[in-house]
Each structure stands twice: as C-alpha cells, then as structure tokens.
Design a protein around this motif. Structure first.
Motif, PDB file in Angstrom:
ATOM      1  N   GLU A  46       0.765  -1.218   0.143  1.00  0.00           N
ATOM      2  CA  GLU A  46       0.088  -0.073   0.076  1.00  0.00           C
ATOM      3  C   GLU A  46       0.747   1.321   0.016  1.00  0.00           C
ATOM      4  O   GLU A  46       1.406   1.620   1.132  1.00  0.00           O
ATOM      5  N   LEU A  47       1.120   1.633  -1.143  1.00  0.00           N
ATOM      6  CA  LEU A  47       2.076   2.818  -1.405  1.00  0.00           C
ATOM      7  C   LEU A  47       1.351   4.341  -1.134  1.00  0.00           C
ATOM      8  O   LEU A  47       2.201   5.097  -0.812  1.00  0.00           O
ATOM      9  N   THR A  48       0.165   4.102  -1.565  1.00  0.00           N
ATOM     10  CA  THR A  48      -0.407   5.655  -1.455  1.00  0.00           C
ATOM     11  C   THR A  48      -1.411   5.904  -0.460  1.00  0.00           C
ATOM     12  O   THR A  48      -1.081   6.506   0.367  1.00  0.00           O
ATOM     13  N   MET A  49      -2.282   5.042  -0.155  1.00  0.00           N
ATOM     14  CA  MET A  49      -3.167   5.171   0.612  1.00  0.00           C
ATOM     15  C   MET A  49      -3.716   3.899   1.057  1.00  0.00           C
ATOM     16  O   MET A  49      -3.400   2.788   0.357  1.00  0.00           O
ATOM     17  N   VAL A  50      -4.286   3.835   2.191  1.00  0.00           N
ATOM     18  CA  VAL A  50      -4.821   2.346   2.735  1.00  0.00           C
ATOM     19  C   VAL A  50      -5.879   1.920   2.101  1.00  0.00           C
ATOM     20  O   VAL A  50      -6.571   2.507   1.343  1.00  0.00           O
ATOM     21  N   GLY A  51      -5.725   0.525   1.580  1.00  0.00           N
ATOM     22  CA  GLY A  51      -6.621  -0.188   0.742  1.00  0.00           C
ATOM     23  C   GLY A  51      -6.322  -0.170  -0.975  1.00  0.00           C
ATOM     24  O   GLY A  51      -6.879  -0.820  -1.651  1.00  0.00           O
ATOM     25  N   TYR A  52      -5.344   0.723  -1.249  1.00  0.00           N
ATOM     26  CA  TYR A  52      -4.724   0.718  -2.675  1.00  0.00           C
ATOM     27  C   TYR A  52      -3.522  -0.081  -2.786  1.00  0.00           C
ATOM     28  O   TYR A  52      -2.389   0.470  -1.845  1.00  0.00           O
ATOM     29  N   ARG A  53      -3.473  -1.326  -3.415  1.00  0.00           N
ATOM     30  CA  ARG A  53      -2.348  -2.108  -3.565  1.00  0.00           C
ATOM     31  C   ARG A  53      -1.596  -1.960  -4.753  1.00  0.00           C
ATOM     32  O   ARG A  53      -2.355  -2.071  -5.923  1.00  0.00           O
TER      33      ARG A  53
END
Length: 477
Positions: A46-53
């Motif tokens: 999750e590099l950007t935001m929680v829940g975005y893989r």
C-alpha cells in the motif's frame, strides 16, 4: 549450525527458481533474503493510501506463462491465480488509431489493415513454435536443439528494430512494434532489439499478458509456499555482506549483480574474472509512479481501458528518438511511458469504485530527477482528464529503485544492458556464464542469460549447471 548442500542469496524469481530446482533433486537448501519479505521485484504494498495495493516493480507478466520453468510448477495449487484483460496491450496514437495486441495472432493481425499479412508472417511462426523455441531462446548460448527453427527466428530477431520496422507500412503497426521492442530499455538501433518485440508479441498472442490476482507478491508467495512444501528453508532480514557469515554449505548461488559480487567479502575472485565483472555495462534506469485514482483512466479510445498494458509514446519515430536520447544521458520531454491499470481487472487492488495506476519511463542510469510531471502529461495526452482522477501518488526515481533493490543498479531493472554483446554473454564471455571463478559459487541473477523479467530461467539454468558440476545430476524441463 546446520550444513546445507546449497545456500541461495536473493528471493527474486531467479533465486526461487534456483532454490526450487535444487530442492526438487533432494538437496538441502536455504534461501536468504535481505528484506523482511520475499519477492525481489515481485512485491505489492500500500504505497499511496490504505486499501490501494500497488506493485512496487513488475506488474504485468508476459513471460510468467511463457517461461518453461514457471509453467513446470504447480503454482495454481499453491494459491496463484491470474486474470487476463481483453487485450494484452494497447498503443494509442494522436491520430486516433490504436494498435492492439490480442491473445490471438489472427485478431491482432486483423487490426493492422494492410500489415495483416506481414504480422502473421513475422509472428505466427514464433507463436506456433514457442514451446520448443523457448528452450533455445531462454537459455545460455549454445548450439540450438532445433537449429532450423532458431535460424528462422534469428534472421529477423537479430536485426535492429529500426530496420525491421520498415517491413510495416502503417503508422499503427510500426508504433505497436516499437512499443514492444522498447521493453528492451535500449536504443532501437541496437542489434537484437527486434527479438524483444517479436517475443513479447508472440507470447502475448499465445498466453496473453497475465495479471496476478492480489498483486505480483502473489507470485512470490506461491513460489515460497511451493518451495517450503519441498522442504526448503527461508530466512528473511539477512543481508549478505560477508560469505563467512553464512551457514556451512557445499554450493553458493547468488541472485546478485556483478557490482554486488565485487563488494562481497570473504571471497577472492580471479583477476581475469574480476576484470570482466568490472567491465559489465548497466542499462538505462527507470522512474516509476503509482497512483490512487478516483475513477478509471479516461482514455479517448475505451479499448485502452481493456488492455493490461498501455504504451504511451505515439509514433515509432518518437519512441526511438526518446530511447536514443535517454541512452545518451539526456532528459527530454514526452517520455515513452508504460502504463498499467490492474484494478480494472483485479478488484483486490483498490476500494470499491476506486482504482490504481502504475507507470514508468526510462531515464539515464542513476538519474535522481523527478519525472512525475512528464509521465502524467504523457498519460493526459491520450487520456484527457487523467490528472483530475489522481487522489494519491507515490514515486521512485532511479536512485531510489536501487536503494529498494540493489539488483537494480542505477535503476536498471534488467540486471544490465541487454544489447547483442551482453544478451547471452552476461556477465562474462563464457558458454556457462553462471559459473564464477570460484568452483563452489554460481551467479543466478538476471545478469545471466536470458536476462530481465519474471521467468526464473536464469535461476533454473544456474542450478542446472551447479547440479551437474557437483552432483552429476542432469535436469530437464
């Protein structure tokens, strides 16, 4: 300390391939990884935001199903699932036309108009013969098992893409071929660049360009689970700087680049071998961007939304110019961008209704300049409104890529320049380049044939040589 028949350093696809091949033959093996998780270039976070893989490095895997080694493993039984986009790749042009790579020679050719016959003549034989051709193409330099097949392939494949592209009459076909050849990360005037384009088109026609469900980490996880089921052992958080710190072992296989071999302590290389390692050439680096997106990417041509990978560089001539200038160390506008939108086909990648984007461009080796704006402008060029969909962003320049994975020297994700002089004679000029000057130590990274990509064939080939040298065991795929 337990003594192992072999210790393998590095848990990328080649490290796992070497470890699995040795373990399958009943050897006791230990796989060491410097980071806290296995994977090398196959990691998802999750590099950007929680829940975005997001896939940190590799994302779309043309060679995963095309690899004789990976196809030989029962990875589906160990949790690995792939999904396929309707199109393997798309290449939009400012003119409004789009080149499309389909999981079919006939369908791909049909989109190319007057170039239909030329495409079939060039790619159909490679597609039809791939399972036998692959064993010669994806291995060390040797007399081919099927010389006439290999000769037929090589007559076109060895040409510079700049030459072979003139076989195509339409701008669309030329651009599609150029985008494929540019995966070689080198000027398209180099000999052998046609091979890269031809292989990527052929395996796309035969297998598609698969997307691992859950991210590229899923490939690493399946490899690890299978390896452990064979009795292999894995230890993470173990950076190898001095081989005297390793457990006792009979053989050592290194999923490392020449630069790393030169800095290893506790081992002396012969002067002639060291000199060849020092002369090894790195290729261009990459600058990578990951996005959290509010909406699907608004491509002008919606077929691009149905492609696993979208090549953004417009015409062949523009792509060739960019690659040439980048190799010369110059930073210019309008980069050739490789773009993927995994969340359109794998719902595990983002929260419901949201999306991820993944892209990179080539840059001079070791460049630490921010190319975010140039990449996003290139996406916007073919997908007006894209910038408005960005809600999160993560970037990695070439220096940061190497910091993340030392095998990416200067951001070079191919483990070294894959030009004609280093394609099969990497990292040294030898018929068995997996051997080092120490008879107990082997190199199994992408700095050996056949080079970069998630296919495991470098690791398999190194293990095959080691098994023959030390245990008189012949292994065959």
């Amino acid at each position: 300390m337990k003594k192992y028949d072999a210790v393998i350093v590095g848990s990328g696809p080649n490290g796992f391939a070497a470890a699995i091949t040795l373990q399958q033959q009943g050897l006791s093996t230990l796989l060491l990884e410097g980071r806290d998780t296995v994977g090398g270039g196959m990691r998802t976070k999750e590099l950007t935001m929680v829940g975005y893989r997001h896939d940190l490095c590799s994302a779309i895997h043309p060679m995963a199903m095309a690899s004789p080694f990976l196809r030989s493993l029962p990875l589906a039984d160990y949790g690995l699932k792939f999904v396929h986009a309707p199109y393997a790749a798309a290449h939009p042009l400012e003119s409004g036309e789009v080149g499309l790579l389909c999981q079919s020679v006939e369908r791909t050719a049909a989109y190319l108009g007057v170039d239909e016959k030329k495409y079939k003549d060039l790619i159909a034989p490679v597609t039809e013969q791939w399972e036998t051709l692959a064993l010669d193409i994806m291995g060390p330099l040797r007399f081919p098992k099927r010389p006439f097949q290999m000769m037929g392939f090589g007559l076109d494949a060895l040409l510079p893409a700049d030459w072979l592209v003139h076989s195509f009459k339409t701008e669309k076909a030329r651009a599609l071929f150029g985008g494929m050849a540019a995966h070689g990360i080198q000027p398209l005037s180099n000999w052998g660049t046609s091979a890269i384009g031809m292989v990527l088109m052929a395996v796309g026609n035969k297998y598609g360009w698969p997307i691992p469900v859950g991210g590229s980490q899923s490939i690493a996880d399946a490899l690890q689970t299978y390896y452990l089921s064979l009795g292999g052992q894995v230890q993470c958080d173990f950076w190898v700087e001095d081989i005297r710190e390793l457990p006792p072992h009979g053989m050592l296989l290194l999923d490392l680049t020449p630069r790393q071999l030169l800095t290893l302590k506790g081992i002396e290389w012969k002067a002639s071998y060291r000199k060849q390692l020092e002369r090894y050439k790195q290729g261009m680096g990459v600058f990578k961007v990951d996005w959290a997106l509010s909406d699907p990417t608004p491509f002008r041509d919606k077929r691009c939304n149905q492609a696993a990978t979208v090549h953004l560089g417009n015409t062949y001539e523009q792509i060739a110019y960019y690659e040439k200038m980048t190799q010369q160390g110059k930073v210019i506008a309008d980069p050739f961008v490789l773009f993927a939108q995994q969340s359109s086909f794998d719902q595990t990648r983002a929260p419901e209704g949201k999306h991820t984007g993944w892209a990179y461009c080539h840059v001079p080796n070791g460049l630490d300049v921010d190319r975010t704006e140039a990449i996003e402008a290139q996406v916007e060029r073919f997908a007006p409104g894209f910038k408005d969909t960005i809600i999160g962003r993560s970037t990695m320049n070439a220096v940061e890529m190497e910091s993340y994975n030392p095998n990416y020297v200067g951001g070079d994700i191919n483990g070294g320049l894959m030009d004609i002089r280093q394609l099969y004679t990497r990292p040294v000029r030898s018929l068995t380049p997996y051997r080092t000057s120490n008879p107990a130590v082997y190199i199994c990274s992408s700095s050996t044939p056949p080079g970069g990509g998630v296919h495991g064939m470098c690791g398999y080939a190194a293990a095959k040589v080691a098994l023959k040298d030390h245990h008189d065991i012949d292994v065959m795929l």
